[in-house]
Write an enzyme that holds these catalytic residues in place. Structure first.
Site, short mmCIF file in Angstrom:
data_model
loop_
_atom_site.label_atom_id
_atom_site.label_comp_id
_atom_site.label_asym_id
_atom_site.label_seq_id
_atom_site.Cartn_x
_atom_site.Cartn_y
_atom_site.Cartn_z
N TRP A 339 5.21 9.16 10.18
CA TRP A 339 5.80 8.18 11.11
C TRP A 339 7.02 7.49 10.51
CZ3 TRP A 339 4.15 2.49 11.50
CH2 TRP A 339 3.72 2.00 10.26
N ASP A 340 7.15 7.61 9.18
CA ASP A 340 8.30 7.04 8.48
C ASP A 340 9.60 7.37 9.21
OD1 ASP A 340 6.04 7.51 6.80
OD2 ASP A 340 7.27 7.30 5.00
N GLU A 478 -4.14 1.51 5.92
CA GLU A 478 -5.05 2.64 5.67
C GLU A 478 -6.25 2.28 4.79
OE1 GLU A 478 -1.91 5.04 4.19
OE2 GLU A 478 -1.64 6.13 6.07
N LYS A 590 -3.48 -2.95 3.43
CA LYS A 590 -2.58 -2.12 2.62
C LYS A 590 -1.11 -2.41 2.93
CE LYS A 590 -1.55 2.69 1.45
NZ LYS A 590 -1.86 4.08 1.74
N GLN A 591 -0.81 -2.54 4.20
CA GLN A 591 0.60 -2.72 4.57
C GLN A 591 0.69 -3.34 5.95
OE1 GLN A 591 0.74 1.82 4.89
NE2 GLN A 591 2.52 1.21 6.06
#
Lengths: 777, 777
Positions: A339-340, A478, A590-591
């Site tokens: 998806w980056d 994640e 995580k993010q």
């Protein structure tokens, strides 16, 4: 002794240090960092910044040249294709009577200079260890941005002292373990992959001049040349090698012919001509995409570096490939696409290089069948894109990996990280809004949006509570697997279905013929559209009006809260500190997840909900992904917190540029580099798309006196200058007809070919709430 | 279809499963684990358990054959030599008309069987993926324990179904990047290292029989053979390859001659003869060193595996090399030698294979000059051994490494981890006590002990408080650097100086001529010996009589206490969890430090001090080193806590044998394997050395009904059987004259050639306090 050879000018980097990245000295443990950091690429060929001359045995460092799309599985058992490195085409040995000339600890100098303006890597060295000679060595390497098949290497060797027999040997590194040899001729070699039926050809030519006079090779082999002569003081030796590389998606007996043609064309230009065209192509890219910051040299350097790699990562002529998580600069993630690309890179391309954006989206269109097959295999309708995608678009996420504790972990992302489908739709819609590219929309984009909308409508299941739920997913965070109703996933799914409905209306209204064909082909009828509408309305999004918080997923708020400040000394991510199992039972993220939603869809956060969610989720985030900080920076800038945003901007830039770690041996973090640009343009300048123009909400940090950049919008090109000192925003519409410019909700008209200067003094920048940046046309 | 070829018997492993380690199936991520776990070695050649047949491209796994002592620096800049892998001599490809025969996911079977009794690795596979044939493949590989230069490979291929043209091609893998080619002939290749002036030669012969009839090769190259024929059902193809490898410490034009001679000798024996002699050598090793446990099959398997690797790690004929931290089974630690050898391995060799122990100690004698040079360069007298040692004994600890967070860390062990010198002296003394090898003691051992004692006497400096201090060291607990008065270091230093004084008295008394020569050569006089005596008396050892605790180093008790139980979920060592800087400010210990002292010198812990120190330090230990658990097990058993000891024993065994992690790709943890043996013999059997015999203090855990093993003691061989059920200890003196056996402080006489059976029922096993196991002779 200063001598000047025929290549002197070409071997001299740009003067302005703001365009250069430079490293001197040699430190074995940092070498893999430098190889990544000084990588060059043109979107077809990627070459790591390995040493230019062979050092004798050296088993730590493998030189790497990547060819976009050249995938193969590493073993017959594997279902996970990897980018296969091509032969090292830069191999040169300088041989003395006693063996190869070697670098000398402490006594040899070495410098790497990446000239970002010219797109060239220069190296410089004095090698005088075991040599009866003192030599000064300068090299240039480039992969042409004009003719992407072409790579070129120049070496100039100045003999400063001593007399000795000398041999310069140019050859190609071995690849036979990776690729099966097919042809080997003096000017051409061809290989095929062992299992994936791809082929690769490299044609090459080389020549050597001593004091301006060409010498015939003393020995010659397949892509091998060597010249022997007696070196003496004052000699200037000029070596050039031009290569042309072609990739074929079949084992093709004629593969060599195209490589030879490409080579012939480059040789016809000569090395000066190759450089000139390459530099012209880079100049054009810089003209469209450079961002200038006054007052903050580090930020300027970070932006230049990011934009350099972003421009080098993509090939607008090749819809067979997309940009990998490490672009063409390293082995990590095996060349796979995540998806980056859509979330972190596409905005840059859409706004500065629409042709490149279009090609990347065509890669997703080309792999739509694979996405349909994945959805069908899992029992859903529509298109579910691969979480990791290689050449065919099939799911290629490895089933297992080895964790930091060397334990084998199952990877569930391939089946559970489904937001990718909405992310692709988001990028398609953003491209459509920014470009009005009707041909793309009608022929490809609309179908992607409809098929991903269809996936979500089938994926969100109606349950007894009257709401639709999406169970068993992984969101951007994640650390938490198999969760229900991940806010990011569900909101993006809802948004995707709404855009599907909007696309259907739009096609029906403006291009009824296309609608008829497409809806018939897809079997899309009124009944299904009604079901979509109902799905979009009833999908659970976990927003609590009382607290104004989205719950990241069902049950998140009940998990153990961890005080991340207490773990400030840690040197590894939080899931490693706490162990994977325990992390899953905590609120450690995580993010950016809800924060990612805030960055992508600020309009869905009513009133002060943006602040509230940011303040709730930011302290819970461990930033265990390189994608995390840029989105926090973007969201913080949009919330009117430019200093917080600047902190995140610097941290994101440090991932590839700071020297405290050597974590980048596996390649540059291209998404983080995209995020650096995003934070500047979407964050600090506060750019957003409107149906009739662009809106800006400048929030420059204290240190930034001035920010200037160019963007494309619907066949126009604008130069935007934000002057913090003068409190002004200036838009020059350099190309295209008049358009609207918004500052907050104030609407201005930017006339064609003229400058629009606006004072920011009395304008209260309204924070972006409830203002859909992507409203229907 | 069952067919039986000429090699059928050789290819059949030992029947008793207790001698076999077996693995079926194929899992890419675990492959490096299996390559380590199924490595075979004879102390000169080490071969990892890589696949026997080439799979086409496979870039994850590099086959490795190591040659002991073949060191080179990887780059001209490096000062850190590494073990250079030799050419892969097992390379075989089976070629079909369409390309190499390949393994097939899910359809191909594969089994690895390590026959520890015979010292042979067998593989078995059915490969039928892309083949028009069904084949059954069995292979054997060994490196001879009889003639250590020799390696042998047998392959039997049974054609079960199908008819096809087939080629079997045997060749050698490339090494040209690691080693410079010197000679290439059909039966011989030779290389030299790029920088260290070592050379390597491999001579090889191969042959192929089809249905018992030898075929001439269809093609032949340098160390390459290929045979082509038409395969048909029922055929049995037998391939054999014998190699002979030699290493030279100079670039020697005759290097090939010795390899050819070794090969000729092996060929004269024939493959059956090579196997017979190899197996006889292994049988002899097992007779001397096997340990049998009844009642605990897992412990039995762990001990067999440990003893297999211990016997394979050493070459008693080669004092040029010692045992590396991963023996000859993997790349980790580059083939370097640490204290692991003296503290964790030597006791095994000293007590079961004195010739091997002697050779390992001669390696330290050979490198004594380098140790003297290191001490002198740092401003001290005597000998300071290299913390990491390669071929010359020079300090080769890398100055920096990349941490788990990919940050570059300085490594201070090379200058600060000085206890190595006392560890070497400890092993010398232990060997001397156990063997009474006067020739070794007088010619080498005494000098090592004197020179290391001299180092400590100069190292411990008298300060204003009247005590001598050793400042700025690292103890076994490497989490704490630059500490003062590390208890392990200081107590071992004191012990080393005392042994130095004892050695001086002994030599003077028994071998005055040798003493005169040696003391003159070393410049060692009465004044210095007096200074040693004073140093030993005044050295600070950090023992607090009030608490009975040794303080691990000055200031340790004031550091932050961390509750390690709270970090039970962690998946990485504590220094990674807390970060390196914070860990240094806490009491978290990397590995046994004061507990190591308790394991090595139990006699210096008065009364209940052993228990008190164990109970204080055990909960503070993070076990961040593979060396830690075995010493905890040994100490716990000695303290009369056999169940705690068994837990540590199992954890130590799990390092290389458990499948939960894949951490052993870099090689077996030979010190932990040594620790498994130590815990059994020094721990559970409670063996200790006395001047006139051996003492036992059995402490078998509940699950162990019976423990039996053999040891050597002063030219005698004993078989020791501890029967937990019968509560008896039985010693059979199989070789040599009568000797004393102690149970606790009770002394018995074991008569020559007879059994001594003792009941343990009424004997109170005194825990070992204050009883010097190594008292003067």
């Amino acid at each position: 002794m200063i001598v000047s050879g025929i290549m002197a000018q070409a071997l001299t980097p740009t003067e302005d240090p703001a365009w250069l990245l430079r490293e001197t000295g040699y430190e074995l443990l940092r070498e893999s960092t430098f190889e990544t950091r000084f990588a060059i690429s043109n979107g077809f060929l990627g070459v790591r910044g390995g040493l230019a001359t062979h050092l004798g045995a050296c088993r730590t460092i493998l030189p790497r040249t990547y060819v976009a799309g050249l995938f193969d599985t590493p073993t017959p058992d594997s279902t996970v294709p990897e980018l296969v490195p091509a032969a090292d085409w830069l191999q040169v040995r300088i041989l003395l009577p006693d063996g190869p000339m070697m670098r000398c600890p402490n006594r040899s100098s070495r410098a790497l200079t990446l000239d970002m303006h010219r797109g060239i890597l220069f190296t410089e060295a004095r090698q005088s260890c075991n040599a009866p000679l003192d030599v000064y060595l300068r090299t240039l390497r480039l992969v042409s941005l004009d003719a992407r098949a072409v790579g070129m290497q120049l070496i100039e060797l100045q003999i400063e002292n001593g007399v000795s027999d000398l041999t310069l040997e140019a050859s190609f590194g071995p690849t036979d373990f990776e690729l099966a040899p097919e042809r080997a001729e003096p000017d051409l070699r061809a290989w095929r992959t062992w299992r994936s039926s791809r082929s690769l050809a490299i044609a090459a030519a080389a020549s050597l001049h001593v004091d301006g006079v060409e010498r015939a090779p003393t020995a010659r082999g397949d892509l091998m040349w060597s010249w022997s002569w007696t070196a003496s003081p004052g000699q200037v030796v000029s070596f050039q090698r031009i290569i042309a590389v072609t990739r074929h998606h079949s084992v093709d007996v004629h593969s060599g012919a195209r490589a030879r043609r490409e080579l012939a064309a480059a040789r016809a230009l000569g090395w000066r001509g190759v450089i000139d065209r390459h530099e012209a192509a880079w100049a054009e890219r810089w003209r469209s995409s450079d961002v200038q910051v006054e007052g903050d040299a580090a930020a300027q350097a970070a932006l230049r570096y990011a934009i350099f790699h972003l421009n080098g990562a993509v090939n607008p002529a090749d819809p067979q490939v997309s940009v990998a998580a490490r672009a063409l600069t390293g082995d990590d993630y095996r060349g796979h696409v995540f998806w980056d690309t859509e979330i972190f890179l596409l905005p840059f391309y859409t706004l500065t290089w629409p042709e490149a954006a279009r090609t990347l989206l065509l890669y997703r269109y080309r792999t739509l069948d694979a996405a349909r097959a994945k959805a069908a295999a899992m029992g859903w309708r529509g298109a579910l894109y691969a979480w990791e995608s290689a050449d065919t678009g099939a799911e290629v996420t490895p089933a297992q990996t080895v964790g930091p504790d060397r334990k084998i972990l199952d990877i569930l992302c391939g089946s559970q990280e489904q937001h990718i489908s909405a992310d692709v739709a988001y990028a398609v819609w953003q491209y459509w809004q920014a470009t009005s590219d009707e041909a793309f929309f009608c022929q490809a984009g609309a179908e992607i949006i409809l098929e991903t909308a269809r996936f979500w409508a089938s994926r969100a299941e109606l349950e007894a509570d009257g709401a639709r739920h999406i169970r068993g997913v992984i969101g951007p965070d994640e650390y938490h697997e198999s969760v229900d109703d991940n806010a990011y996933t569900n909101v993006m799914a809802q948004w995707n279905i709404e855009r599907g409905l909007e696309t259907a209306s739009l096609l029906r209204e403006r291009w009824p013929g296309i609608w008829n064909d497409l809806s018939e082909r897809l079997g899309l009828d009124e009944v299904e559209l009604k079901q979509w509408r109902e799905a979009a309305e009833t999908i659970a999004i976990g927003f609590d009006p009382e607290t104004s918080l989205f719950e990241q997923f069902t049950g998140f708020s009940a998990l153990e809260k961890i005080d991340l400040a207490a773990y400030a000394g840690r040197s590894v991510p939080m899931d490693v500190v706490l162990g994977r199992e325990r992390t899953q039972r905590t609120q450690v993220i995580k993010q950016a997840d809800v924060v990612a939603l805030l960055a992508l869809l600020p309009e869905i956060f009513p009133d002060a909900a943006g602040e509230k969610n940011f303040d709730y989720y930011e302290p819970r985030c461990g930033h265990g992904s390189s994608l995390s900080r840029a989105l926090h920076g973007l969201a913080a800038a949009r919330l009117g917190r430019p200093e917080t945003a600047l902190r995140y901007f610097r941290q994101a830039a440090a991932i590839d540029l700071a020297d405290t770690h050597v974590a980048i041996g596996g390649g540059v973090h291209i998404a983080a580099l995209g995020g650096v640009w995003l934070t500047a343009v979407f964050g600090f300048a506060g750019l957003s798309l409107r149906p009739d123009g662009l809106a800006f909400a400048p929030q420059l940090p204290e240190a930034w006196c001035k920010l200037e950049f160019r963007v494309h919008w619907q066949a126009r090109q604008l130069r935007v200058t934000i002057d913090r000192t003068a409190q002004s925003l200036r838009v020059v519409l350099e190309k295209g007809s008049a358009m609207a410019i918004y500052i907050g909700e104030e609407r201005y008209l930017a006339p064609a070919g003229e400058a629009l200067a606006l004072s920011l003094v009395h304008i209260r920048i309204q924070k972006i709430h409830g203002t859909p940046p992507f409203s229907p046309l």
